[in-house]
Design an enzyme around this catalytic site. Structure first.
Site, PDB file in Angstrom:
ATOM      1  N   VAL A  51       0.691  -1.063   0.021  1.00 20.45           N
ATOM      2  CA  VAL A  51      -0.077  -0.001  -0.081  1.00 20.45           C
ATOM      3  C   VAL A  51       0.791   1.240  -0.111  1.00 20.45           C
ATOM      4  O   VAL A  51       0.476   2.155  -0.508  1.00 20.45           O
ATOM      5  CB  VAL A  51      -0.955   0.016   1.445  1.00 20.45           C
ATOM      6  CG1 VAL A  51      -1.746   1.258   1.147  1.00 20.45           C
ATOM      7  CG2 VAL A  51      -1.733  -1.135   1.397  1.00 20.45           C
ATOM      8  N   CYS A  52       1.906   1.303   0.639  1.00 17.99           N
ATOM      9  CA  CYS A  52       2.797   2.349   1.025  1.00 17.99           C
ATOM     10  C   CYS A  52       3.161   3.016  -0.300  1.00 17.99           C
ATOM     11  O   CYS A  52       3.112   4.295  -0.467  1.00 17.99           O
ATOM     12  CB  CYS A  52       4.078   1.943   1.659  1.00 17.99           C
ATOM     13  SG  CYS A  52       3.669   1.241   3.318  1.00 17.99           S
TER      14      CYS A  52
END
Length: 213
Positions: A51-52
């Protein structure tokens, strides 16, 4: 865990890295006060994850909008500067963050994240063999976001769990709302956006707003 909202952001120098490979120190409080700018500081759990990178690219895509609002964007995790630089040199189509131009804090000693209370430390376990308390947990940060005004005061704090990415537009809206409050002395009702009606901070103002909406 006490909130940081309404308080001065911690006065602490932290290692940082940029896309040029420069390692330097950033003091978030001084960035706000010395430059007379707002600061958006967003923490993400770890480099080379999932997700980062979507969040880092989303903040990069909106960087011009933050700059229009006199706001500095700073990313942060507990990775080292060297790991940040390696990720900055990995292409987007390979899961990297090449093209990100704002600085990344490298809170590898976890001093700032510990002060803020945003580390995922699940529990403390007593080790009889060593007679010490061992921390059990990932020891990375949640997706915490701080908006800091020109005086160094936190006016927004939000924390997401690891699997849930942020909506960058909401932070632009929050900056717009707080700037409206600063400029006009009005307060911003639910779902307020730039250009919409705000309210006088009194009973009459509330009644007039509710009557017309």
């Amino acid at each position: 865990m006490a909130t940081a909202v309404g308080k001065q952001f911690p006065d602490l120098n932290v290692d940082a890295m940029n896309e040029m490979g420069d390692t330097f120190k950033i003091n978030v409080l001084e960035e706000a006060k010395n430059n007379n700018k707002k600061v958006l500081l967003f923490w993400y759990p770890k480099d080379f994850t999932f997700v980062c990178p979507t969040e880092l690219h989303a903040f990069q895509a909106a960087l011009g909008e933050f700059e229009k609002r006199n706001t500095i964007v700073i990313g942060a995790s507990c990775d080292t500067p060297e790991v940040h630089f390696a990720w900055l040199n990995q292409s987007k189509d390979n899961g990297g963050i090449e093209g990100v131009t704002y600085p990344l804090l490298a809170d590898s000693n976890r001093n700032l994240s510990s002060i803020l209370g945003i580390l995922d430390i699940s529990e403390e376990v007593y080790d009889e063999a060593t007679q010490t308390v061992q921390v059990v947990g990932d020891n990375v940060t949640y997706r915490a976001t701080y908006l800091i005004d020109e005086e160094g005061t936190v006016f927004h704090e939000g924390i997401n769990h690891m699997p849930v990415g942020r909506n960058v537009n909401e932070f632009l809206r929050l900056i717009d709302a707080y700037s409206h409050v600063q400029k006009n002395g009005e307060v911003c009702p639910a779902n307020w956006e730039e250009g919409k009606d705000a309210m006088k901070p009194n009973a009459k103002g509330t009644a007039e707003y509710l009557a017309s909406h």
